[in-house]
Design an enzyme around this catalytic site. Structure first.
Site, PDB file in Angstrom:
ATOM      1  N   ARG A 183      10.605   4.070 -10.792  1.00  0.00           N
ATOM      2  CA  ARG A 183      11.666   4.000  -9.794  1.00  0.00           C
ATOM      3  C   ARG A 183      13.064   4.181 -10.380  1.00  0.00           C
ATOM      4  O   ARG A 183      14.026   4.201  -9.640  1.00  0.00           O
ATOM      5  CB  ARG A 183      11.599   2.667  -9.055  1.00  0.00           C
TER       6      ARG A 183
ATOM      7  N   SER B  31      10.737  -4.457 -10.311  1.00  0.00           N
ATOM      8  CA  SER B  31      11.886  -4.644  -9.425  1.00  0.00           C
ATOM      9  C   SER B  31      11.437  -5.216  -8.085  1.00  0.00           C
ATOM     10  O   SER B  31      12.243  -5.389  -7.185  1.00  0.00           O
ATOM     11  CB  SER B  31      12.613  -3.314  -9.230  1.00  0.00           C
TER      12      SER B  31
ATOM     13  N   CYS C  54     -16.116   3.699  -7.792  1.00  0.00           N
ATOM     14  CA  CYS C  54     -17.192   4.143  -6.899  1.00  0.00           C
ATOM     15  C   CYS C  54     -16.759   3.929  -5.458  1.00  0.00           C
ATOM     16  O   CYS C  54     -16.333   2.838  -5.088  1.00  0.00           O
ATOM     17  CB  CYS C  54     -18.478   3.368  -7.180  1.00  0.00           C
TER      18      CYS C  54
ATOM     19  N   CYS D 229     -19.734   1.226  -3.920  1.00  0.00           N
ATOM     20  CA  CYS D 229     -19.845  -0.189  -4.312  1.00  0.00           C
ATOM     21  C   CYS D 229     -18.572  -0.718  -4.968  1.00  0.00           C
ATOM     22  O   CYS D 229     -18.457  -1.918  -5.215  1.00  0.00           O
ATOM     23  CB  CYS D 229     -21.033  -0.387  -5.251  1.00  0.00           C
TER      24      CYS D 229
ATOM     25  N   TRP E  53       8.479   8.546  -9.543  1.00  0.00           N
ATOM     26  CA  TRP E  53       8.558   8.604  -8.079  1.00  0.00           C
ATOM     27  C   TRP E  53       9.912   9.112  -7.600  1.00  0.00           C
ATOM     28  O   TRP E  53       9.998   9.829  -6.606  1.00  0.00           O
ATOM     29  CB  TRP E  53       8.263   7.226  -7.462  1.00  0.00           C
TER      30      TRP E  53
ATOM     31  N   HIS F 161      -2.647  -0.923  -8.485  1.00  0.00           N
ATOM     32  CA  HIS F 161      -2.548   0.523  -8.250  1.00  0.00           C
ATOM     33  C   HIS F 161      -3.618   1.306  -8.997  1.00  0.00           C
ATOM     34  O   HIS F 161      -3.512   2.524  -9.135  1.00  0.00           O
ATOM     35  CB  HIS F 161      -1.144   1.024  -8.629  1.00  0.00           C
TER      36      HIS F 161
ATOM     37  N   GLY G 203       9.206  -7.122 -15.780  1.00  0.00           N
ATOM     38  CA  GLY G 203       9.409  -5.676 -15.686  1.00  0.00           C
ATOM     39  C   GLY G 203       9.070  -5.059 -14.347  1.00  0.00           C
ATOM     40  O   GLY G 203       8.619  -3.914 -14.298  1.00  0.00           O
TER      41      GLY G 203
ATOM     42  N   ALA H  31       6.312  -1.544 -14.168  1.00  0.00           N
ATOM     43  CA  ALA H  31       6.542  -0.461 -15.130  1.00  0.00           C
ATOM     44  C   ALA H  31       7.472  -0.855 -16.278  1.00  0.00           C
ATOM     45  O   ALA H  31       7.349  -0.332 -17.382  1.00  0.00           O
ATOM     46  CB  ALA H  31       7.108   0.754 -14.402  1.00  0.00           C
TER      47      ALA H  31
HETATM   48 ZN    ZN Z   1     -21.479   2.445  -6.897  1.00  0.00          ZN
END
Ligand code: ZN
Length: 237
Positions: free
Chosen positions: A42, A176, A119, A122, A48, A111, A174, A30
């Site tokens: 953080r 931690s 999807c 797949c 968060w 993330h 950037g 971040a």
């Molecule tokens: Zn798919």
């Protein structure tokens, strides 16, 4: 040594290491995006931290769409253009690396990405603005952003570990390094003999293992080092 003189020396060293590297892996968190005006996760007012206290995120000064890549993102794209960047691992969901021109094949978004759907059958990723809810394969499209407790995307995780093991220079920008398995990646790199560079304003659990440490703003170190690499490679702007 005066701080400024010392910074110049470290920039010089980083530039030489980038120039000499054969398998450079960059890992971003971040901190690289807060310099584009995005809230962090953080920090004391992070998303968060506030959520843990039952608070909603602090309102942003501008909309997500208007946020642009900054000099840190651009420096990483420059490393890609010079053929130096072999892989980029990011914990960020803000799409700024892709927006800056990073090749999706060289990128792991551990993330997810807030502008993409995934999807469930797949694993294909599609832009979320076209209103689709069903993939071409018939699978359901859901947000690609990984929630707490959810497994990380398989392809991104696998490639991240593979490239960490291959790397001879691992540069953290950037982050931690507080969350596993992401935080295991610099360790994998170190075990394979890579040099570890950490560019982060706060402390990390790996500071004592790093070969080079920047606590300054990202914008005050990385872009200057990359500019120097360009000169070493005989490239001029
Ligand atoms: Zn798919």
């Amino acid at each position: 040594m005066a701080m400024k003189e010392d910074l110049e020396k470290r920039i010089h060293t980083l530039a030489e290491w980038l120039y000499e590297s054969r398998h450079l892996v960059v890992f971003t968190g971040a901190g690289i995006s807060t310099e584009s005006g995005l809230p962090d996760f953080r920090g004391p007012d992070g998303i968060w931290t506030r959520r843990d206290k039952g608070l909603s995120p602090k309102p942003m000064s501008r909309s997500w769409d208007s946020v642009e890549p900054n000099s840190g993102h651009i420096a990483i794209v420059d490393l890609q253009r010079m053929g130096k960047l072999k892989f980029l691992i990011s914990q960020n969901v803000d799409n700024l690396h892709l927006k800056s021109g990073i090749n999706p094949d060289l990128l792991a978004e551990l993330h997810g990405n807030m502008t993409k759907l995934r999807c469930t059958r797949c694993g294909e990723k599609v832009d979320n603005y076209n209103g689709r809810t069903i993939c071409g394969c018939g699978g359901k499209l859901v947000s690609s952003v990984v929630d707490f407790g959810e497994p990380l995307p398989e392809r991104d995780l696998r490639l991240s570990f593979e490239h960490s093991r291959k790397s001879d220079l691992f540069v953290v920008v950037g982050s931690s390094l507080a969350v596993t398995p992401a935080a295991d990646m610099p360790l994998e790199a170190l075990r394979s003999g890579a040099k570890l560079v950490i560019i982060n304003q706060g402390e990390t659990p790996f500071d004592h293992l790093s070969n080079l440490r920047f606590s300054e703003n990202i914008g005050n170190g990385l872009p200057m080092a990359v500019k120097r690499v360009k000169r070493l490679m005989g490239l001029f702007e």
